[in-house]
Design an enzyme around this catalytic site. Structure first.
Site, PDB file in Angstrom:
ATOM      1  N   CYS A 134      -0.274  46.845  24.354  1.00 22.48           N
ATOM      2  CA  CYS A 134       0.463  46.771  23.094  1.00 22.48           C
ATOM      3  C   CYS A 134      -0.439  46.276  21.966  1.00 22.48           C
ATOM      4  O   CYS A 134      -0.669  45.072  21.825  1.00 22.48           O
ATOM      5  CB  CYS A 134       1.670  45.853  23.248  1.00 22.48           C
ATOM      6  SG  CYS A 134       2.605  45.690  21.719  1.00 22.48           S
ATOM      7  N   CYS A 137       1.378  43.941  19.475  1.00 19.09           N
ATOM      8  CA  CYS A 137       1.628  42.578  19.974  1.00 19.09           C
ATOM      9  C   CYS A 137       0.330  41.775  20.089  1.00 19.09           C
ATOM     10  O   CYS A 137       0.295  40.604  19.763  1.00 19.09           O
ATOM     11  CB  CYS A 137       2.274  42.587  21.360  1.00 19.09           C
ATOM     12  SG  CYS A 137       3.389  43.924  21.696  1.00 19.09           S
ATOM     13  N   ASP A 138      -0.723  42.395  20.586  1.00 16.85           N
ATOM     14  CA  ASP A 138      -1.927  41.638  20.964  1.00 16.85           C
ATOM     15  C   ASP A 138      -3.117  41.826  20.029  1.00 16.85           C
ATOM     16  O   ASP A 138      -4.123  41.125  20.165  1.00 16.85           O
ATOM     17  CB  ASP A 138      -2.366  42.046  22.389  1.00 16.85           C
ATOM     18  CG  ASP A 138      -1.296  41.740  23.415  1.00 16.85           C
ATOM     19  OD1 ASP A 138      -0.516  40.796  23.185  1.00 16.85           O
ATOM     20  OD2 ASP A 138      -1.235  42.441  24.438  1.00 16.85           O
TER      21      ASP A 138
END
Ligand code: NAP
Length: 319
Positions: A134, A137-138
């Site tokens: 992701c 997200c990361d």
């Protein structure tokens, strides 16, 4: 008279599930939406959405929040619990989740997909320590660093574009000589100075000590690259497609699936089990988009509503 928790259980709260909840609630049905991961589904992984009509640009989070609020305002009960199995229950359905068992007159499966693994040595070992599925997200953990993205579809190219704004460099590795992604995204990618693409290449191994330090790549392309090649990198973002996510449906031996495990329905989103519908990415289909997921959700809810009218045997009271 039987007692049901609600008329319709919608399993999954991505765009298909939330749209199904909106349409079912507006049809006068009581609706329970189950999703152990919260609402939004794969939409939450999208930094910017530019192809959902009506919004020139909207983040996945904003679109998810708007759909969730709309479903709740219409009376849908959204419960953050994971569904483990669905089984027949005297002409209706039993839904077993991590908070218990409930009965419903119809079920809409909108459980979507999850990211496919690369299945190479080092991948599992370094999840959370350099391997990610992701970018949204990361990505911030890789600010100013060098990263690799693997894949050639919209997700991989979209992730590479997103990461190019955060990272020092992005190397996109794709196994074929042409991308599957939309042309507009590929053109944007080609215009990025800090993105390099290696075509006809495969990541064979991810290595490092505590964190990812390099990817071993097998190159089959025309470029004069060494093969195998050790590419130093701080992170590997895997975007090689998806696999369907489903609760256990073992009780339904006649349920039709395609070779990849996606649920086969007719154009009305009906599965081979009366009263059981599939909507969104979990359904066997050719185009997986928020627009097509939402369309499925609307169709499945209207079909479920008509099914319940024509099957008064399933009539019951909500508890
Ligand atoms: P996808 O379209 O299925 O693409 C997966 C990519 O990974 C393909 O390029 C495939 O290569 C490659 N791949 C598969 N297995 C591999 C392996 N073992 N090793 C190396 N490469 C591998 O998946 P996606 O990009 O996640 O997209 C999923 C769906 O969501 C699509 O329908 C897509 O259009 C949609 N989506 C849309 C948007 C958007 O509209 N902006 C954004 C994200 C996703 P091959 O090409 O050789 O098969």
């Amino acid at each position: 008279m039987k007692e049901y928790k609600s008329d319709v259980a919608v399993i999954g709260a991505g765009p298909a599930g939330l749209t199904a909840a909106i349409y079912a609630a507006r049809a006068g049905l009581s609706v329970t939406v189950f999703d152990g991961n919260g609402t939004g589904g794969q939409m939450l992984l999208a930094h910017e959405i530019e192809n959902y009509a009506g919004f020139k640009k909207i983040s996945g989070m904003e679109l998810s929040d708007a759909m969730t609020a709309q479903a709740q305002a219409l009376g849908a009960d959204i419960t953050f619990s994971s569904v483990l199995s669905v089984s027949p229950n005297d002409g209706a359905f039993s839904v077993t989740s991590d908070v218990g068992v409930s009965a419903h007159r119809a079920v809409i499966l909108a459980t979507g997909t999850s990211r496919r693994k690369l299945s190479v040595p080092g991948e599992e070992e370094f999840i959370g320590r350099g391997v990610s599925y992701c970018a949204v997200c990361d990505g911030r953990f890789f600010t100013g660093k060098d990263v690799v993205v693997v894949g050639g579809g919209n997700t991989a190219v979209g992730d590479a574009l997103y990461l190019s704004k955060i990272c020092k460099s992005v190397t996109l590795i794709h196994r074929r000589d042409s991308f599957r992604a939309d042309q507009i995204l590929v053109e944007r990618l080609n215009a990025c100075e800090n993105v390099k693409t290696i075509m006809q290449a495969r990541v064979e191994k991810i290595t490092g000590n505590f964190r990812v330090e390099s990817a071993q790549i097998l190159c089959n392309g025309k470029d004069t690259l060494p093969s195998p090649m050790i590419l130093p990198t701080d992170g590997v973002f895997v975007a090689v497609g998806s696999v369907p996510t489903l609760p256990s449906l073992e009780a339904f031996s006649s349920l039709a699936k395609d070779q990849s495990g996606y649920l086969i329905t007719d154009e009305r989103c009906q599965t081979t089990i009366p009263g059981l519908y599939a909507a969104g990415d979990v359904r066997a289909k050719t185009l997986r988009q928020i627009a097509t997921a939402s369309a499925d959700g609307a169709i499945a809810a209207v079909e479920a509503s008509e099914f319940l009218v024509s099957h008064p045997k399933n009539k019951g009271t909500a508890v």
